[in-house]
Enzyme design. Structure first.
Site, mmCIF file in Angstrom:
data_model
loop_
_atom_site.group_PDB
_atom_site.id
_atom_site.type_symbol
_atom_site.label_atom_id
_atom_site.label_comp_id
_atom_site.label_asym_id
_atom_site.label_seq_id
_atom_site.Cartn_x
_atom_site.Cartn_y
_atom_site.Cartn_z
ATOM 1 N N GLU A 1 10.802 -4.435 3.999
ATOM 2 C CA GLU A 1 10.915 -5.835 3.561
ATOM 3 C C GLU A 1 10.534 -5.964 2.086
ATOM 4 O O GLU A 1 11.240 -6.589 1.286
ATOM 5 C CB GLU A 1 9.957 -6.733 4.363
ATOM 6 C CG GLU A 1 10.324 -6.913 5.819
ATOM 7 C CD GLU A 1 9.636 -5.903 6.734
ATOM 8 O OE1 GLU A 1 9.350 -4.776 6.258
ATOM 9 O OE2 GLU A 1 9.418 -6.237 7.907
ATOM 10 N N GLY B 1 -4.557 -1.343 5.349
ATOM 11 C CA GLY B 1 -3.676 -2.418 4.867
ATOM 12 C C GLY B 1 -4.265 -3.799 5.110
ATOM 13 O O GLY B 1 -4.224 -4.670 4.240
ATOM 14 N N ARG B 2 -4.858 -3.999 6.300
ATOM 15 C CA ARG B 2 -5.341 -5.350 6.609
ATOM 16 C C ARG B 2 -6.683 -5.669 5.954
ATOM 17 O O ARG B 2 -7.265 -6.723 6.207
ATOM 18 C CB ARG B 2 -5.378 -5.596 8.114
ATOM 19 C CG ARG B 2 -5.963 -4.490 8.969
ATOM 20 C CD ARG B 2 -5.548 -4.698 10.434
ATOM 21 N NE ARG B 2 -5.947 -3.588 11.283
ATOM 22 C CZ ARG B 2 -5.254 -2.465 11.444
ATOM 23 N NH1 ARG B 2 -4.122 -2.284 10.756
ATOM 24 N NH2 ARG B 2 -5.662 -1.534 12.261
ATOM 25 N N LYS C 1 10.253 0.050 13.795
ATOM 26 C CA LYS C 1 10.758 0.305 12.437
ATOM 27 C C LYS C 1 11.853 1.369 12.468
ATOM 28 O O LYS C 1 12.881 1.257 11.797
ATOM 29 C CB LYS C 1 9.625 0.787 11.526
ATOM 30 C CG LYS C 1 8.605 -0.275 11.174
ATOM 31 C CD LYS C 1 7.600 0.312 10.179
ATOM 32 C CE LYS C 1 6.393 -0.589 10.015
ATOM 33 N NZ LYS C 1 5.299 0.025 9.281
ATOM 34 N N HIS D 1 -3.367 -32.335 19.086
ATOM 35 C CA HIS D 1 -2.172 -33.080 19.501
ATOM 36 C C HIS D 1 -1.052 -32.131 19.895
ATOM 37 O O HIS D 1 0.090 -32.536 20.028
ATOM 38 C CB HIS D 1 -1.732 -34.006 18.363
ATOM 39 C CG HIS D 1 -2.813 -34.961 17.962
ATOM 40 N ND1 HIS D 1 -2.996 -36.186 18.573
ATOM 41 C CD2 HIS D 1 -3.832 -34.842 17.071
ATOM 42 C CE1 HIS D 1 -4.047 -36.790 18.051
ATOM 43 N NE2 HIS D 1 -4.582 -35.983 17.138
ATOM 44 N N GLU E 1 -3.857 -6.314 15.356
ATOM 45 C CA GLU E 1 -3.411 -4.995 14.916
ATOM 46 C C GLU E 1 -4.547 -3.984 15.121
ATOM 47 O O GLU E 1 -4.303 -2.811 15.384
ATOM 48 C CB GLU E 1 -2.984 -5.045 13.443
ATOM 49 C CG GLU E 1 -2.038 -3.930 13.060
ATOM 50 C CD GLU E 1 -1.264 -4.209 11.780
ATOM 51 O OE1 GLU E 1 -0.039 -4.342 11.836
ATOM 52 O OE2 GLU E 1 -1.904 -4.277 10.717
ATOM 53 N N LYS F 1 0.834 -1.199 0.000
ATOM 54 C CA LYS F 1 0.000 0.000 0.000
ATOM 55 C C LYS F 1 0.875 1.257 0.000
ATOM 56 O O LYS F 1 0.692 2.171 -0.781
ATOM 57 C CB LYS F 1 -0.909 -0.020 1.233
ATOM 58 C CG LYS F 1 -1.790 1.196 1.325
ATOM 59 C CD LYS F 1 -2.628 1.188 2.581
ATOM 60 C CE LYS F 1 -3.392 2.501 2.678
ATOM 61 N NZ LYS F 1 -4.128 2.656 3.916
HETATM 62 O O1 LIG Z 1 1.161 -2.728 2.290
HETATM 63 P P1 LIG Z 1 2.291 -2.098 2.993
HETATM 64 O O2 LIG Z 1 2.236 -0.597 2.973
HETATM 65 O O3 LIG Z 1 3.616 -2.606 2.481
HETATM 66 O O4 LIG Z 1 2.190 -2.500 4.512
HETATM 67 C C1 LIG Z 1 2.358 -3.808 4.958
HETATM 68 C C2 LIG Z 1 2.065 -3.875 6.446
HETATM 69 O O5 LIG Z 1 2.922 -2.937 7.082
HETATM 70 C C3 LIG Z 1 2.800 -2.733 8.477
HETATM 71 O O6 LIG Z 1 3.277 -3.834 9.187
HETATM 72 C C4 LIG Z 1 1.379 -2.472 8.892
HETATM 73 O O7 LIG Z 1 1.308 -2.547 10.287
HETATM 74 C C5 LIG Z 1 0.423 -3.467 8.261
HETATM 75 O O8 LIG Z 1 -0.902 -3.074 8.531
HETATM 76 C C6 LIG Z 1 0.614 -3.534 6.770
HETATM 77 O O9 LIG Z 1 -0.258 -4.488 6.232
#
Ligand SMILES: O=P(O)(O)OC[C@H]1O[C@H](O)[C@H](O)[C@@H](O)[C@@H]1O
Length: 520
Positions: A188, A241-242, A486, A358, A327, A182
């Protein structure tokens, strides 16, 4: 500045009434309470229920202005006041969405159609993390569990092993790299995308950027990074994002398990949105699920909730819901910034059943804390091994019944005697075999694992989370807590690379390990 709450939740009369109603009720094991919604059945029989609870819920939600806030959410109002924007993921699954949403939806469908008809891209490497990852993994594993003609791999972690394994053995000339982010700033994802680009270049792919598509709310940044305009799919800052599975982020699922899966997910979720909007409180599945969760967490003191997913295709539902719930609800101040004096969002954890039985079910049955459980199962399987499915269903119901009914010491003692045990030993073993019972749970039954049913299930949990945020008074649509780590990681990384850091700013253990890990 607007103040949202004049009375803190723990002093609100309607909250106190709800608390009383919960404390003075119990789980009635002879009571059947079912809600049937969008093809799903939610069985709430193993939660506390009484007419007083029902009344208290109505009054509490009225005090929290459910109707106003729900309309704000579903109509694109400022549902996320802390970041001053809507949280309008429901728009993405409307049958007749905004023109810009319809346009992007059609671009995705057209891309999938064209790519399929050209039999292009044997391999897909989906790069993204968190909300830009779990939903796609979930959808492809759910509907492509037996394999698809395209290989799909996922790379999320910054751990170099992830990208190494993600690319290993693939033909770069026949691999599409999907970069889903997003923000287009996530460390990463950007690092992994760079490695994938290098890999394409090293293989002398003629125009490596043609092998990359990006899905982002920052199309200009993707363009500047090098992705051609026609390979960029956008979504909007008002999609948290989620919740991004509902956007073009799902394109890799479209390419592997088909566009009809995306459409089915959307229509199932939309059916649940309509139910959430229109159903009266007592029959409203997300609301009832939320209120049971709040009772277990904030009033009865359970610190966690277990997800017992009796379908191995839905293993990724667990991390997906962990992100959605933890989150969103892992907060302890309300919208006004005041501490919330009752426990909020619990730990959510789990494993598919029967594996879980188990692994940690012993703890659920006899551990000191215990946890409410969400049992999720499909009535009908999609394989041909009928006796497997019969056993799976039996285990699911049996575990739930054991948690609820338990076993008294006397019952265990009599059984031991009947099995021929001598008396003293029968007494001792009975103490070990005793199960307290009385453990709350939900049972959610999908008729079959269809995209529609999964879409409805995800939206059920989304709206449950929304209602919990509303009652607790917190903002479920931000995630400030993840920022500090971060920032620190950037500084520490610099120190590891160059040795330049103000070690005074770190604690002694971190400083020690910076010294140890420093590159020569
Ligand atoms: O989609 P992006 O901007 O790369 O974000 C990826 C993720 O980054 C962070 O960890 C946020 O806490 C998440 O809510 C999000 O989904």
């Amino acid at each position: 500045m607007t103040t949202h709450y004049s009375t803190p939740l723990h002093q609100l009369p309607e909250w106190l009434a709800y608390t009383d109603a919960i404390h003075t009720s119990c789980i009635n094991t002879n009571h059947l309470r079912l809600l049937k919604v969008a093809g799903l059945t939610l069985d709430l029989s193993a939660q506390r229920y009484s007419p007083e609870i029902e009344k208290a819920i109505e009054q509490l939600l009225t005090a929290r202005q459910l109707t106003t806030h729900r309309e704000l959410l579903l109509n694109g109002g400022i549902a996320n006041p802390i970041e001053n924007r809507p949280a309008w993921h429901t728009m993405l699954r409307q049958p007749r969405p905004l023109p810009e949403v319809a346009e992007e939806r059609n671009r995705v469908l057209e891309f999938v159609r064209r790519t399929d008809s050209n039999r292009r891209w044997r391999n897909i490497v989906h790069i993204g993390i968190g909300g830009s990852d779990w939903g796609v993994r979930l959808a492809t594993a759910a509907f492509g569990y037996a394999g698809t003609w395209r290989n799909i791999r996922y790379v999320a972690n910054i751990d170099g092993h992830a990208i190494e394994a993600g690319l290993a053995g693939l033909d770069p000339h026949d691999t599409l790299i999907v970069v889903a982010t997003k923000s287009f700033t996530t460390a990463e994802t950007l690092a992994n995308a760079e490695r994938a680009l290098e890999w394409l270049k090293a293989a002398k792919v003629p125009n490596p950027y043609n092998n990359i598509i990006a899905i982002t709310a920052k199309p200009d940044v993707a363009l500047a990074w090098g992705v051609p305009k026609h390979n960029i799919f956008k979504f909007w800052s008002w999609v948290g994002g989620r919740f991004s599975l509902w956007s073009a982020v799902g394109v890799a699922a479209g390419l592997t398990v088909g566009s009809n899966v995306l459409a089915g997910l959307q229509s199932g979720a939309h059916a649940m949105d309509q139910h959430f909007l229109n159903a009266p409180i007592a029959e409203n599945a997300p609301i009832q699920l939320a209120m049971a969760d709040i009772a277990n967490r904030s009033i009865l003191g359970y610190g966690s909730r277990n997800l017992a997913v009796y379908d191995s295709r839905l293993a990724n539902l667990i991390p997906y819901l962990q992100q959605l719930e933890m989150e969103s609800l892992g907060k302890s101040v309300d919208l006004d910034g005041n501490p919330i004096e009752v426990p909020t969002g619990s730990v959510v954890w789990g494993m598919p059943g029967t594996d879980a039985q188990h692994t940690f079910f012993q703890w659920l049955h006899q551990g000191t804390d215990g946890a409410p459980v969400d049992f999720i199962v499909c009535q009908k399987a999609d394989h041909r091994y009928t006796d497997h499915h019969r056993q799976l269903l039996a285990h699911c119901l049996a575990q739930r019944e054991a948690l609820l009914n338990g076993k008294t010491e006397e019952e265990a003692y009599q059984e031991n005697l009947n099995a021929g045990m001598e008396e003293e030993r029968a007494r001792l073993i009975a103490k070990h075999r005793k199960l307290a019972g009385g453990k709350p749970s939900n049972l959610i039954v999908l008729p079959q694992l269809t995209p529609f049913a999964l879409g409805a299930l995800l939206a059920l949990y989304e709206h449950k989370v929304f209602v919990e945020g509303l009652v607790w008074g917190l903002n479920p649509f931000d995630q400030w807590g993840v920022e500090l780590g971060k920032v620190l990681a950037k500084d520490i990384e610099k120190a590891l690379a160059s040795g330049q850091t103000d070690l005074q700013t770190h604690n002694s253990s971190t400083s020690y390990w910076i010294e140890q890990f420093r590159e020569e």
